[in-house]
Design an enzyme around this catalytic site. Structure first.
Site, PDB file in Angstrom:
ATOM      1  N   ASP A  94       0.789  -1.227   0.000  1.00 16.00           N
ATOM      2  CA  ASP A  94       0.000   0.000   0.000  1.00 16.00           C
ATOM      3  C   ASP A  94       0.824   1.282   0.000  1.00 16.00           C
ATOM      4  O   ASP A  94       0.337   2.341   0.351  1.00 16.00           O
ATOM      5  CB  ASP A  94      -0.892   0.003   1.249  1.00 16.00           C
ATOM      6  CG  ASP A  94      -0.074  -0.146   2.530  1.00 16.00           C
ATOM      7  OD1 ASP A  94       1.149   0.040   2.484  1.00 16.00           O
ATOM      8  OD2 ASP A  94      -0.668  -0.436   3.583  1.00 16.00           O
ATOM      9  N   GLU A 116      -0.379  -8.989  -1.822  1.00 16.01           N
ATOM     10  CA  GLU A 116      -1.172  -8.507  -0.681  1.00 16.01           C
ATOM     11  C   GLU A 116      -2.326  -7.642  -1.177  1.00 16.01           C
ATOM     12  O   GLU A 116      -2.575  -6.537  -0.711  1.00 16.01           O
ATOM     13  CB  GLU A 116      -0.287  -7.729   0.311  1.00 16.01           C
ATOM     14  CG  GLU A 116      -0.892  -7.576   1.693  1.00 16.01           C
ATOM     15  CD  GLU A 116      -0.006  -6.771   2.632  1.00 16.01           C
ATOM     16  OE1 GLU A 116       0.835  -7.381   3.309  1.00 16.01           O
ATOM     17  OE2 GLU A 116      -0.144  -5.532   2.686  1.00 16.01           O
ATOM     18  N   GLU A 130      -2.621   4.979   2.791  1.00 16.54           N
ATOM     19  CA  GLU A 130      -2.470   3.583   2.363  1.00 16.54           C
ATOM     20  C   GLU A 130      -3.752   2.950   1.845  1.00 16.54           C
ATOM     21  O   GLU A 130      -3.722   2.184   0.873  1.00 16.54           O
ATOM     22  CB  GLU A 130      -1.890   2.746   3.512  1.00 16.54           C
ATOM     23  CG  GLU A 130      -0.421   3.033   3.839  1.00 16.54           C
ATOM     24  CD  GLU A 130      -0.235   4.204   4.801  1.00 16.54           C
ATOM     25  OE1 GLU A 130      -1.249   4.805   5.228  1.00 16.54           O
ATOM     26  OE2 GLU A 130       0.924   4.520   5.130  1.00 16.54           O
ATOM     27  N   HIS A 208       3.498   4.305  14.521  1.00 18.00           N
ATOM     28  CA  HIS A 208       4.050   5.275  13.566  1.00 18.00           C
ATOM     29  C   HIS A 208       3.037   5.797  12.559  1.00 18.00           C
ATOM     30  O   HIS A 208       3.377   6.554  11.668  1.00 18.00           O
ATOM     31  CB  HIS A 208       5.222   4.643  12.792  1.00 18.00           C
ATOM     32  CG  HIS A 208       4.774   3.597  11.801  1.00 18.00           C
ATOM     33  ND1 HIS A 208       4.360   2.352  12.179  1.00 18.00           N
ATOM     34  CD2 HIS A 208       4.659   3.637  10.456  1.00 18.00           C
ATOM     35  CE1 HIS A 208       4.028   1.650  11.100  1.00 18.00           C
ATOM     36  NE2 HIS A 208       4.193   2.414  10.042  1.00 18.00           N
ATOM     37  N   ARG A 210       0.290   7.891  10.585  1.00 13.94           N
ATOM     38  CA  ARG A 210      -0.036   9.321  10.548  1.00 13.94           C
ATOM     39  C   ARG A 210      -1.316   9.654  11.310  1.00 13.94           C
ATOM     40  O   ARG A 210      -1.416  10.688  11.951  1.00 13.94           O
ATOM     41  CB  ARG A 210      -0.248   9.769   9.098  1.00 13.94           C
ATOM     42  CG  ARG A 210       1.023  10.107   8.395  1.00 13.94           C
ATOM     43  CD  ARG A 210       0.723  10.840   7.094  1.00 13.94           C
ATOM     44  NE  ARG A 210       1.950  10.941   6.324  1.00 13.94           N
ATOM     45  CZ  ARG A 210       2.402   9.965   5.535  1.00 13.94           C
ATOM     46  NH1 ARG A 210       1.728   8.856   5.408  1.00 13.94           N
ATOM     47  NH2 ARG A 210       3.530  10.111   4.889  1.00 13.94           N
ATOM     48  N   HIS A 241      10.093   4.590  15.924  1.00 15.59           N
ATOM     49  CA  HIS A 241      10.151   4.910  14.495  1.00 15.59           C
ATOM     50  C   HIS A 241      10.843   6.274  14.327  1.00 15.59           C
ATOM     51  O   HIS A 241      10.606   7.186  15.120  1.00 15.59           O
ATOM     52  CB  HIS A 241       8.717   4.970  13.954  1.00 15.59           C
ATOM     53  CG  HIS A 241       8.628   4.992  12.468  1.00 15.59           C
ATOM     54  ND1 HIS A 241       8.766   6.157  11.742  1.00 15.59           N
ATOM     55  CD2 HIS A 241       8.422   4.008  11.566  1.00 15.59           C
ATOM     56  CE1 HIS A 241       8.638   5.869  10.448  1.00 15.59           C
ATOM     57  NE2 HIS A 241       8.429   4.570  10.314  1.00 15.59           N
TER      58      HIS A 241
END
Ligand code: UDP
Length: 381
Positions: A94, A116, A130, A208, A210, A241
């Site tokens: 993604d 995937e 994503e 991590h 957003r 991260h």
């Protein structure tokens, strides 16, 4: 065969496929292209997973936006596609790299295979960007390698032709199993960490995404801190991260506690060793939702939704949602209810058996043969 990747999860999940493709050297030549969307979180993984990079697009720049990454990858891919004219482009997951690769192939009328495929959270803005990347890659791809039967049904419901969809499992399981088989020496920092927390209930945290940045992340981290403070046999280990928003939030909420350890992101081998030593995993990562069932570890998914409901249905994972008070409640429940961990230990991984890379490579070999006989099938994008 051109394979494109740019981030840590893409390297982890494409490594078994690349290995499978290379085993079919009689069927096709492979060209591995790194976009360089990430650097520190890509190259160590490429190395430890023994992926050969044939071309590196070096697109990473400080504070890059998805538009810039997309434009740079497409620009660089265009000349590679013109010169190499691959029969198939393989992308994974993604990321913006994957979207840019799929669109580059579509523009040049080169078939695209999507590893995937068929994951959906149902909310175009979460995970962002994503979820929308996945939906757009589905529209652009010719072949769809779905990890689960549910992913296949999702694709069919969106109008993808059944003969273009293949249920293969997720190659993350292959990578994880192969890491667990390797007896590589443990990094001294990890040994020290495990020694310092020996006998404790270890929570391993990764966050991590957003959507979690800002107040929500700060509150979730404080909730975890309070939980550790209230239970003296609990330790929290957080490979932080490198995104500055995460580094800053971690420092503010979690610094200066003897049972909270903030560490640099770990290599795959070390991270898997850490997860294997966890009492509980708390994470907003996609890949970790697929790894927890293999490792038999309970997982709190630190997100509002998940495009991997199989992890919830199997009982391995529980969805926290967007509220820190729910996190506090679910931590307390995990602490009180030991039957969860023992149930999780016996659960089969719904995401695959560890043979996905080989299966995808075999299907591609057959598809390319078919394509020689019938040019129509592969070009029906
Ligand atoms: N991972 C790792 N070291 C770390 C944190 C994560 O090797 O310090 C691995 C983890 O096992 C998983 C992958 O990185 O396979 C997940 O990557 P990320 O969370 O960045 O992406 P997502 O899976 O959410 O797309």
């Amino acid at each position: 065969m051109l394979t494109l990747f740019g981030t840590r999860p893409e390297a982890i999940k494409l490594a078994p496929v690349i290995r499978g493709l290379e085993a079919h050297a009689d069927a096709f030549q492979t060209l591995n292209v790194a976009s360089g969307q990430h650097t520190d979180l890509l190259y160590p993984f490429v190395k430890s997973l023994h992926i050969r990079i044939d071309r590196d697009l070096h697109v990473m720049s400080p504070n890059q936006t998805p538009n810039q990454v997309c434009a740079r990858v497409m620009d660089a891919m265009d000349s590679i596609l013109e010169a190499e004219r691959p029969d198939l482009i393989l992308v994974q997951g993604d990321t913006t790299t994957a979207l840019a690769g799929a669109l580059s192939g579509f523009h040049r009328k080169i078939p695209v295979g999507h590893v995937e495929a068929g994951l959906r959270s149902g909310n175009p803005r979460s995970p962002y960007p994503e979820e929308m990347n996945r939906r757009m890659i589905t529209r652009l791809a010719t072949y769809h390698f779905a990890a689960t039967a549910r992913n296949r049904l999702t694709l069919l419901a969106e109008g993808v032709e059944p003969k273009q969809v293949f249920v293969t499992g997720n190659p993350v399981v292959d990578s994880l199993q192969s890491m667990m088989r390797q007896a590589a020496p443990q990094h001294p920092a990890l040994s020290e960490l495990l020694e310092a927390t020996r006998g404790m209930k270890r929570i391993v945290l990764t966050t991590h995404r957003r959507e979690s940045f800002g107040e929500l992340m700060a509150e979730n981290l404080l909730t975890l801190r309070r939980f550790v403070e209230a239970h003296e046999e609990v330790a929290l280990i957080f490979p932080v991260h490198p995104n500055p928003a995460v580094v800053e939030a971690a420092r503010l909420a979690l610094d200066h506690h003897p049972r909270i350890r903030l560490v640099e992101p770990l290599g795959y081998q070390d991270f898997i060793a850490l997860l294997s030593a966890a009492w509980l995993i708390v994470s907003d990562s996609g890949g970790v939702q697929e790894e927890a069932p293999t490792l038999g570890k309970p997982l709190l998914v630190l997100r509002e939704n998940t495009e991997r409901p199989e992890a919830l249905e199997s009982g391995v994972a529980r969805l926290v949602g967007g509220s820190p008070s729910a996190l506090a409640r679910m931590l307390a429940e995990a602490y009180e209810d030991e039957s969860w961990a023992s149930h999780v230990m016996r659960t089969e991984n719904p995401f695959g058996r560890g043979d996905s890379g080989e299966r995808i490579a075999e299907i591609i070999a057959e598809l390319l043969d078919v394509r020689v006989a019938s040019a129509d099938l592969a070009m029906s994008v």
